[in-house]
Design an enzyme around this catalytic site. Structure first.
Site, PDB file in Angstrom:
ATOM      1  N   GLN A 138      46.277  40.898  46.853  1.00 17.29           N
ATOM      2  CA  GLN A 138      45.846  42.137  46.469  1.00 17.29           C
ATOM      3  C   GLN A 138      44.268  42.580  46.536  1.00 17.29           C
ATOM      4  O   GLN A 138      43.564  41.700  46.318  1.00 17.29           O
ATOM      5  CB  GLN A 138      45.988  42.257  44.867  1.00 17.29           C
ATOM      6  CG  GLN A 138      45.465  43.269  43.896  1.00 17.29           C
ATOM      7  CD  GLN A 138      45.044  42.921  42.588  1.00 17.29           C
ATOM      8  OE1 GLN A 138      44.636  41.732  42.197  1.00 17.29           O
ATOM      9  NE2 GLN A 138      45.289  43.893  41.361  1.00 17.29           N
ATOM     10  N   GLY A 139      44.376  43.473  47.419  1.00 19.50           N
ATOM     11  CA  GLY A 139      42.928  43.842  47.789  1.00 19.50           C
ATOM     12  C   GLY A 139      42.234  44.999  47.141  1.00 19.50           C
ATOM     13  O   GLY A 139      42.196  46.019  47.836  1.00 19.50           O
ATOM     14  N   TYR A 140      41.926  44.650  46.178  1.00 18.60           N
ATOM     15  CA  TYR A 140      41.106  45.782  45.237  1.00 18.60           C
ATOM     16  C   TYR A 140      39.668  45.477  45.373  1.00 18.60           C
ATOM     17  O   TYR A 140      38.818  46.117  45.449  1.00 18.60           O
ATOM     18  CB  TYR A 140      41.907  45.692  43.920  1.00 18.60           C
ATOM     19  CG  TYR A 140      43.015  46.334  43.463  1.00 18.60           C
ATOM     20  CD1 TYR A 140      43.950  46.823  44.527  1.00 18.60           C
ATOM     21  CD2 TYR A 140      43.537  46.417  42.265  1.00 18.60           C
ATOM     22  CE1 TYR A 140      45.106  47.321  44.429  1.00 18.60           C
ATOM     23  CE2 TYR A 140      44.694  47.096  42.259  1.00 18.60           C
ATOM     24  CZ  TYR A 140      45.668  47.449  43.144  1.00 18.60           C
ATOM     25  OH  TYR A 140      46.741  47.746  42.882  1.00 18.60           O
ATOM     26  N   SER A 141      39.225  44.279  44.696  1.00 17.70           N
ATOM     27  CA  SER A 141      37.952  43.790  44.380  1.00 17.70           C
ATOM     28  C   SER A 141      37.127  43.741  45.719  1.00 17.70           C
ATOM     29  O   SER A 141      37.450  43.526  46.739  1.00 17.70           O
ATOM     30  CB  SER A 141      37.716  42.869  43.640  1.00 17.70           C
ATOM     31  OG  SER A 141      38.325  42.541  42.401  1.00 17.70           O
ATOM     32  N   SER A 173      43.040  36.493  46.018  1.00 18.65           N
ATOM     33  CA  SER A 173      43.842  35.463  45.680  1.00 18.65           C
ATOM     34  C   SER A 173      44.720  35.253  46.658  1.00 18.65           C
ATOM     35  O   SER A 173      45.341  36.115  47.208  1.00 18.65           O
ATOM     36  CB  SER A 173      44.538  35.245  44.137  1.00 18.65           C
ATOM     37  OG  SER A 173      43.633  35.646  43.220  1.00 18.65           O
ATOM     38  N   GLU A 256      60.613  44.418  32.807  1.00 16.47           N
ATOM     39  CA  GLU A 256      60.277  44.099  31.764  1.00 16.47           C
ATOM     40  C   GLU A 256      59.387  42.904  31.781  1.00 16.47           C
ATOM     41  O   GLU A 256      59.457  42.256  32.526  1.00 16.47           O
ATOM     42  CB  GLU A 256      61.666  43.574  31.101  1.00 16.47           C
ATOM     43  CG  GLU A 256      62.588  44.608  31.153  1.00 16.47           C
ATOM     44  CD  GLU A 256      64.122  44.185  30.683  1.00 16.47           C
ATOM     45  OE1 GLU A 256      64.950  44.861  30.947  1.00 16.47           O
ATOM     46  OE2 GLU A 256      64.150  42.919  30.488  1.00 16.47           O
TER      47      GLU A 256
HETATM   48  C1  LIG Z   1      40.986  33.930  38.883  1.00 14.10           C
HETATM   49  C2  LIG Z   1      40.620  35.254  39.515  1.00 14.10           C
HETATM   50  C3  LIG Z   1      41.653  35.973  40.417  1.00 14.10           C
HETATM   51  C4  LIG Z   1      41.367  37.159  41.097  1.00 14.10           C
HETATM   52  N1  LIG Z   1      42.236  37.487  41.895  1.00 14.10           N
HETATM   53  C5  LIG Z   1      42.020  38.693  42.512  1.00 14.10           C
HETATM   54  C6  LIG Z   1      42.845  39.379  43.463  1.00 14.10           C
HETATM   55  O1  LIG Z   1      43.749  38.825  43.701  1.00 14.10           O
HETATM   56  N2  LIG Z   1      42.537  40.503  44.071  1.00 14.10           N
HETATM   57  C7  LIG Z   1      41.322  41.287  43.829  1.00 14.10           C
HETATM   58  O2  LIG Z   1      41.196  42.226  44.304  1.00 14.10           O
HETATM   59  N3  LIG Z   1      40.371  40.694  42.897  1.00 14.10           N
HETATM   60  C8  LIG Z   1      40.536  39.414  42.327  1.00 14.10           C
HETATM   61  N4  LIG Z   1      39.690  39.114  41.250  1.00 14.10           N
HETATM   62  C9  LIG Z   1      38.492  39.695  41.038  1.00 14.10           C
HETATM   63  C10 LIG Z   1      38.721  40.505  39.560  1.00 14.10           C
HETATM   64  O3  LIG Z   1      39.574  41.564  39.488  1.00 14.10           O
HETATM   65  C11 LIG Z   1      37.095  40.893  39.252  1.00 14.10           C
HETATM   66  O4  LIG Z   1      36.179  39.475  39.146  1.00 14.10           O
HETATM   67  C12 LIG Z   1      36.987  41.309  37.926  1.00 14.10           C
HETATM   68  O5  LIG Z   1      37.473  42.707  37.839  1.00 14.10           O
HETATM   69  C13 LIG Z   1      35.315  41.470  37.439  1.00 14.10           C
HETATM   70  O6  LIG Z   1      34.795  42.009  38.668  1.00 14.10           O
HETATM   71  P1  LIG Z   1      33.422  41.356  38.989  1.00 14.10           P
HETATM   72  O7  LIG Z   1      33.568  39.898  39.489  1.00 14.10           O
HETATM   73  O8  LIG Z   1      32.824  42.196  40.217  1.00 14.10           O
HETATM   74  O9  LIG Z   1      32.260  41.359  37.901  1.00 14.10           O
HETATM   75  P2  LIG Z   1      31.350  42.466  37.474  1.00 14.10           P
HETATM   76  O10 LIG Z   1      32.170  43.780  37.396  1.00 14.10           O
HETATM   77  O11 LIG Z   1      30.129  42.510  38.252  1.00 14.10           O
HETATM   78  O12 LIG Z   1      30.752  42.048  36.005  1.00 14.10           O
HETATM   79  C14 LIG Z   1      29.850  41.118  35.885  1.00 14.10           C
HETATM   80  C15 LIG Z   1      29.717  40.668  34.028  1.00 14.10           C
HETATM   81  O13 LIG Z   1      29.279  42.127  33.878  1.00 14.10           O
HETATM   82  C16 LIG Z   1      30.109  42.290  32.762  1.00 14.10           C
HETATM   83  N5  LIG Z   1      30.184  43.858  32.710  1.00 14.10           N
HETATM   84  C17 LIG Z   1      30.222  44.639  33.730  1.00 14.10           C
HETATM   85  N6  LIG Z   1      30.491  45.957  33.427  1.00 14.10           N
HETATM   86  C18 LIG Z   1      30.314  46.109  31.829  1.00 14.10           C
HETATM   87  C19 LIG Z   1      30.383  47.049  31.159  1.00 14.10           C
HETATM   88  N7  LIG Z   1      30.434  48.362  31.597  1.00 14.10           N
HETATM   89  N8  LIG Z   1      30.328  46.668  29.771  1.00 14.10           N
HETATM   90  C20 LIG Z   1      30.040  45.394  29.345  1.00 14.10           C
HETATM   91  N9  LIG Z   1      30.212  44.300  30.241  1.00 14.10           N
HETATM   92  C21 LIG Z   1      30.164  44.808  31.411  1.00 14.10           C
HETATM   93  C22 LIG Z   1      31.335  41.987  33.053  1.00 14.10           C
HETATM   94  O14 LIG Z   1      32.500  41.720  31.895  1.00 14.10           O
HETATM   95  C23 LIG Z   1      31.044  40.543  33.724  1.00 14.10           C
HETATM   96  O15 LIG Z   1      30.795  39.602  32.494  1.00 14.10           O
HETATM   97  C24 LIG Z   1      40.149  37.769  40.671  1.00 14.10           C
HETATM   98  C25 LIG Z   1      39.209  37.046  39.869  1.00 14.10           C
HETATM   99  C26 LIG Z   1      39.448  35.803  39.366  1.00 14.10           C
HETATM  100  C27 LIG Z   1      38.499  35.363  38.333  1.00 14.10           C
END
Ligand SMILES: Cc1cc2nc3c(=O)[nH]c(=O)nc-3n(C[C@H](O)[C@H](O)[C@H](O)COP(=O)(O)OP(=O)(O)OC[C@H]3O[C@@H](n4cnc5c(N)ncnc54)[C@H](O)[C@@H]3O)c2cc1C
Length: 406
Positions: A138-141, A173, A256
């Site tokens: 999944q290429g989202y982040s 991942s 489901e």
């Molecule tokens: C085990 C694991 C598997 C993953 N697998 C994938 C994958 O396969 N594909 C993919 O695309 N991504 C994947 N991810 C990425 C994941 O989706 C992101 O890490 C997640 O969405 C958080 O984004 P970030 O790491 O950029 O943190 P940030 O968004 O930068 O957040 C950093 C901190 O600030 C807090 N924060 C940010 N904005 C707010 C707000 N408005 N209010 C309160 N607090 C806030 C957050 O809660 C966090 O504590 C994975 C992550 C993990 C840990």
């Protein structure tokens, strides 16, 4: 609360057991290699070899796997019935039989393609994805676009019959093992941030695509950075209309879900903690006799019971077709925090031995807790961080004022 299944469902359970007895022998049950890494924590049977595939095909034919997906694309097209799904999941787990393939492909991409894909995309990808023949990531982040995903910057520009992709993804991942990626890319840079995003299917072998593993503190490299340097993707790999990728990615998964699964895993983790407490020493006596630890165990088990009963409540609501509102999100928040607290307690009991790596015989748990402790931190973040989930629950569920930072 009456937790027994009705006669109809008990008959269904007997049928499933019979099917397993007829098709998944004692030898099969003992021949699955123990799962590793994340899969071990989920209790999943991850086999996709010929024997497992032949079994899965029979289970699909019988209506037991991929119940929500059409037969035309490899599903078993059964009426929505969460109780039957829960029974199937329970019985398959007990028999160590291959259930639905674990991964983002079968659980996220396949239902999305069935809903939004072209006929050619459905034919090409769905069946093989369900059987584990095509592995997806999944290429989202992106760096700087995690919680605020709509700010993503990886762009795709149309050049004749190809989208040309440039940018970077992160935390992808399993990208190293994957054949394909489903990705969100910006195709209309001038549109407001939720518009102008498109949903693309990208072959991981395309020239210009570079996968670089990220080593985690567990020692594994489950994640990767993925770089795109003029990666050419055929035009027909766009899913849904151009610029509507946000809507495609948010499409509700109509298959489901066995919600009870979350508590099942947590129960296993808790049982592991009790086992550790039985075998370890704390302050000069068996850890399980220590009153402070006993108090912590009781608190954890009380929370575990609450999550199990909440799982039953969600299942009942689902079977009645009632809207669950934010209950599923509360459940994820609750069980991921609980798993972390259980693992942390195990680390306290293990003391110095908690630092030993997975597979080390000098620990009562073969080092599983040092691994699950580190993983539990990640699961609190994956799929939406606990902070963000708390915000949503507070704002949409409790009607509290919006977080001032957004
Ligand atoms: C085990 C694991 C598997 C993953 N697998 C994938 C994958 O396969 N594909 C993919 O695309 N991504 C994947 N991810 C990425 C994941 O989706 C992101 O890490 C997640 O969405 C958080 O984004 P970030 O790491 O950029 O943190 P940030 O968004 O930068 O957040 C950093 C901190 O600030 C807090 N924060 C940010 N904005 C707010 C707000 N408005 N209010 C309160 N607090 C806030 C957050 O809660 C966090 O504590 C994975 C992550 C993990 C840990």
């Amino acid at each position: 609360m009456d937790l027994s299944y009705s006669e109809e469902y008990e008959r269904f359970r007997t049928e499933v057991r019979q099917f397993l007895d007829d098709n998944w022998s004692e030898e099969d049950r003992n021949s699955s290699p123990p799962p590793e890494g994340q899969a071990a924590l989920m209790g999943a049977v991850v086999r996709t070899d010929e024997r497992a595939t032949a079994f899965r095909l029979k289970a699909i034919e019988r209506g037991y796997l991929y119940r929500g997906l059409p037969r035309a694309y490899g599903g078993s097209e059964q009426a929505f019935d969460p109780l039957k799904s829960a029974i199937i999941a329970e019985e398959f787990r007990v028999a160590k039989a291959p259930g639905e393939v674990v991964g983002q492909g079968p659980s996220m991409l396949a239902p999305t393609l069935v809903e939004h894909g072209t006929e050619a995309q459905k034919q090409k990808f769905v069946r093989d994805t369900l059987l584990g023949k095509i592995i997806w990531c999944q290429g989202y982040s992106e760096p700087g676009s995690g919680s605020d995903l709509a700010s993503l910057r990886t762009r795709a520009e149309l050049d004749g019959d190809f989208w040309v992709v440039n940018g970077q993804k992160i935390w992808t991942s399993n990208a190293k093992e994957s054949h394909w990626m489903f990705a969100l890319v910006r195709t209309e840079p001038d549109a407001p941030k939720h518009d102008g995003i498109s949903y693309l299917l990208i072959d991981m072998k395309t020239p210009g695509l570079d996968v670089r593993p990220l080593r985690q503190m567990t020692g594994d490299a489950d994640f990767n950075e993925v770089f795109f340097d003029n990666v050419r993707v055929p035009k027909e790999n766009l899913v849904g209309p151009r610029g509507k990728g946000w809507v495609v990615s948010r499409s509700t998964l109509k298959h489901e879900r066995a919600l009870i699964g979350g508590s099942f895993i947590t129960r296993r983790t808790f049982d592991g903690l009790v086992m550790v407490a039985q075998n370890a020493q704390l302050r000069g006596r068996a850890a399980l006799k220590d009153p402070v630890l006993r108090d912590r165990l009781v608190q954890l088990e009380t929370r575990l019971l609450a999550s199990e009963y909440n799982g039953y409540r969600l299942l009942t609501q689902q079977s009645r077709g009632e809207d669950q509102g934010l209950a599923g999100m509360v459940m994820k928040l609750f069980t991921t925090q609980l798993s972390y607290d259980i693992s942390r307690t195990a680390m306290d009991v293990l003391g110095d031995r908690g630092a030993l790596a997975r597979g080390d015989y000098n620990t009562p748990d073969m080092g599983m807790f040092s691994y699950s402790y580190m993983w539990a931190l990640g699961i609190l973040i994956a799929g939406g961080t606990a902070n963000i989930q708390r915000n949503i629950i507070a704002e949409r569920g409790l009607g509290m004022p919006r977080d001032g930072r957004r």
